[in-house]
Motif scaffolding. Structure first.
Motif, PDB file in Angstrom:
ATOM      1  N   GLU A 312     -54.808 -48.242 -57.703  1.00 13.88           N
ATOM      2  CA  GLU A 312     -53.475 -48.053 -57.123  1.00 13.88           C
ATOM      3  C   GLU A 312     -52.909 -49.399 -56.659  1.00 13.88           C
ATOM      4  N   GLU A 313     -53.739 -50.203 -56.015  1.00 13.48           N
ATOM      5  CA  GLU A 313     -53.291 -51.516 -55.559  1.00 13.48           C
ATOM      6  C   GLU A 313     -53.082 -52.473 -56.735  1.00 13.48           C
ATOM      7  N   THR A 314     -53.894 -52.311 -57.786  1.00 16.81           N
ATOM      8  CA  THR A 314     -53.719 -53.126 -58.987  1.00 16.81           C
ATOM      9  C   THR A 314     -52.349 -52.884 -59.609  1.00 16.81           C
ATOM     10  N   LEU A 315     -51.964 -51.625 -59.722  1.00 18.45           N
ATOM     11  CA  LEU A 315     -50.667 -51.310 -60.310  1.00 18.45           C
ATOM     12  C   LEU A 315     -49.528 -51.793 -59.424  1.00 18.45           C
ATOM     13  N   LYS A 316     -49.712 -51.722 -58.109  1.00 22.39           N
ATOM     14  CA  LYS A 316     -48.696 -52.265 -57.201  1.00 22.39           C
ATOM     15  C   LYS A 316     -48.552 -53.775 -57.410  1.00 22.39           C
ATOM     16  N   ALA A 317     -49.671 -54.455 -57.604  1.00 22.97           N
ATOM     17  CA  ALA A 317     -49.628 -55.902 -57.840  1.00 22.97           C
ATOM     18  C   ALA A 317     -48.906 -56.214 -59.149  1.00 22.97           C
ATOM     19  N   LEU A 318     -49.216 -55.456 -60.194  1.00 21.27           N
ATOM     20  CA  LEU A 318     -48.521 -55.659 -61.470  1.00 21.27           C
ATOM     21  C   LEU A 318     -47.022 -55.447 -61.300  1.00 21.27           C
ATOM     22  N   ASN A 319     -46.637 -54.415 -60.561  1.00 23.17           N
ATOM     23  CA  ASN A 319     -45.218 -54.138 -60.343  1.00 23.17           C
ATOM     24  C   ASN A 319     -44.549 -55.193 -59.475  1.00 23.17           C
ATOM     25  N   ALA A 320     -45.355 -55.934 -58.702  1.00 21.51           N
ATOM     26  CA  ALA A 320     -44.815 -57.020 -57.875  1.00 21.51           C
ATOM     27  C   ALA A 320     -44.752 -58.342 -58.646  1.00 21.51           C
ATOM     28  N   GLY A 321     -45.140 -58.317 -59.919  1.00 19.90           N
ATOM     29  CA  GLY A 321     -45.025 -59.513 -60.747  1.00 19.90           C
ATOM     30  C   GLY A 321     -46.264 -60.367 -60.851  1.00 19.90           C
ATOM     31  N   VAL A 322     -47.386 -59.890 -60.294  1.00 14.38           N
ATOM     32  CA  VAL A 322     -48.632 -60.654 -60.383  1.00 14.38           C
ATOM     33  C   VAL A 322     -49.107 -60.686 -61.837  1.00 14.38           C
ATOM     34  N   ASP A 323     -49.477 -61.860 -62.302  1.00 10.75           N
ATOM     35  CA  ASP A 323     -49.961 -62.024 -63.683  1.00 10.75           C
ATOM     36  C   ASP A 323     -51.430 -61.629 -63.735  1.00 10.75           C
ATOM     37  N   LEU A 324     -51.659 -60.324 -63.665  1.00 12.17           N
ATOM     38  CA  LEU A 324     -53.007 -59.762 -63.550  1.00 12.17           C
ATOM     39  C   LEU A 324     -53.480 -59.273 -64.914  1.00 12.17           C
TER      40      LEU A 324
END
Length: 415
Positions: A312-324
């Motif tokens: 859930e936090e990973t997807l939030k990071a992706l949606n925040a623009g993190v190059d994950l």
């Protein structure tokens, strides 16, 4: 900062514990052997393949490989590489996982030069026996190791009072080791992993906030800062050396730092905990380098729940623009606890005994992994015939699209 194309074949990754430290009891530990991974190489990688995992952190055990005087025994590495090739698995080769050869003083020039030679030799061996792309972690968890091997007194060199000195020495070794690898293979990628740390003061001691912040920086960012050249540029660090930032995530990485420097783990519902998505964003914005979750796992019965929260936090990071670029489930196979030597029950597979090392799947953990693979439309197994072609690299844009769709879903009433 622009996000890059996908780097790895699969978004979900895994790792096998490969510590080779000399523990505080004076005995060298070999966790590849202790987990039975050396006896179950092919089966372990086939199991990863069947779970849609096409990238694994694997070991080149420096103390075992390096015979001294520029002589090396690559037999164990060849077995691992042959199994990875057969299973169409891409290794991230871990070259120093807390373990140095006997009588190798990490503060000495002799050790540094020996490590450089070893890195160059390892790169030559790997590139001569397998097709790329090639990934290496020169030194695992420099910040953590620098504490564990000094003031904590857990492992060699037991150099109390020299944490910062050891960290600098290990960063220099890692930088020069990375350059030696790229002398052999200029396109080799480096994955530098360390725990992400968040520290807060006691609620009634706001005056300790600065000390907690300093602790957080030293534990989470000091090594990466040197590797990328932001700090101590004379060591030769650069963004290209730091390359890929591996953020290791465990529940005990967020703590309260007391006045006496004791660390108390923040409970899961403590409002002072910082969301993982924010920590990932900090790492991304600080360095502008691709990010992966380099290690993460829950414990015992909460493994599935931990993966759910992490994703859930990973997807939030992706949606925040993190190059994950991926999430590494670590360890894939359970390991004996460092202190008690009892099975820790943190892997995707448990181990039934220490004789046959029978693997027992943690079904709830696997079911949760399958849920997220379906949600992100990721492969549920590695298809050897497609590897390296149209399937050969995860479509990161698709992962991001599904992450954005997930964010639009209504929050369950019991959340």
């Amino acid at each position: 900062m622009q996000a890059r194309e996908a780097i790895f074949p699969t978004f979900f990754m895994a790792g096998f514990e490969c510590s080779t430290f000399v523990w505080k009891d004076g005995e060298r530990k070999d966790y590849v052997a202790a987990t039975g991974h050396d006896r179950h190489l092919r089966a372990d990688l086939e199991a990863a393949m069947d779970l849609g995992i096409g990238v694994v952190r694997e070991a080149i055990r420096w103390p075992q490989v390096d015979l001294g005087g520029g002589r090396y025994d690559w037999s164990g590495v060849k077995s691992a590489q042959d199994a990875a090739t057969a299973c169409k698995i891409t290794p991230i080769w871990d070259l120093c996982h807390y373990g140095l050869p006997d009588d190798c003083d990490p503060f000495s020039d002799e050790c540094r030069k020996r490590f450089i030679g070893y890195c160059r030799a390892a790169a030559r061996f790997v590139t001569s026996t397998a097709e790329g792309p090639y990934f290496f972690t020169p030194i695992n968890e420099i910040s953590f190791f620098s504490a564990a091997a000094t003031d904590l007194g857990w492992m060699y060199p037991f150099a109390k009072g020299r944490e910062d000195e050891l960290k600098r020495a290990m960063c220099r070794m890692s930088i020069e080791g990375a350059k030696a690898i790229r002398d052999v293979e200029p396109k080799a990628r480096m994955v530098h992993v360390d725990p992400i740390v968040h520290a807060v003061p006691p609620r009634d001691r706001p005056d300790l906030a600065a000390a907690a912040s300093d602790e957080e920086h030293r534990k989470a960012f000091a090594a990466w800062d040197m590797l990328c050249g932001q700090v101590a540029p004379e060591l030769g660090g650069s963004p290209e050396i730091l390359d890929i930032v591996g953020v290791n995530v465990y529940h005990y990485s967020q703590v309260q730092l007391d006045a006496d420097k004791k660390r108390e783990i923040l409970g899961p519902r403590d409002p002072r905990r910082k969301p993982l998505s924010e920590l990932l964003k900090i790492a991304w914005e600080r360095y502008g380098r691709p990010v992966i979750i380099g290690e993460t796992s829950g414990f015992q019965d909460n493994r599935a729940e931990w993966l759910r929260m992490t994703m859930e936090e990973t997807l939030k990071a992706l949606n925040a623009g993190v190059d994950l670029h991926g999430v590494c489930l670590y360890p894939f196979v359970d390991l004996p606890d460092w202190w008690t030597q009892k099975w820790a029950k943190i892997g995707i597979y448990d181990v039934a005994d220490k004789e046959g090392f029978e693997r027992v799947p943690c079904d709830p953990y696997i079911a949760e992994l399958r849920n997220w693979q379906k949600l992100l439309d990721q492969p549920e197994n590695v298809e050897p015939d497609g590897y390296g072609h149209e399937w050969g690299r995860v479509q990161l844009s698709e992962v991001k699209r599904y992450a954005a769709e997930w964010a639009k879903q209504p929050v369950p009433s019991d959340a």
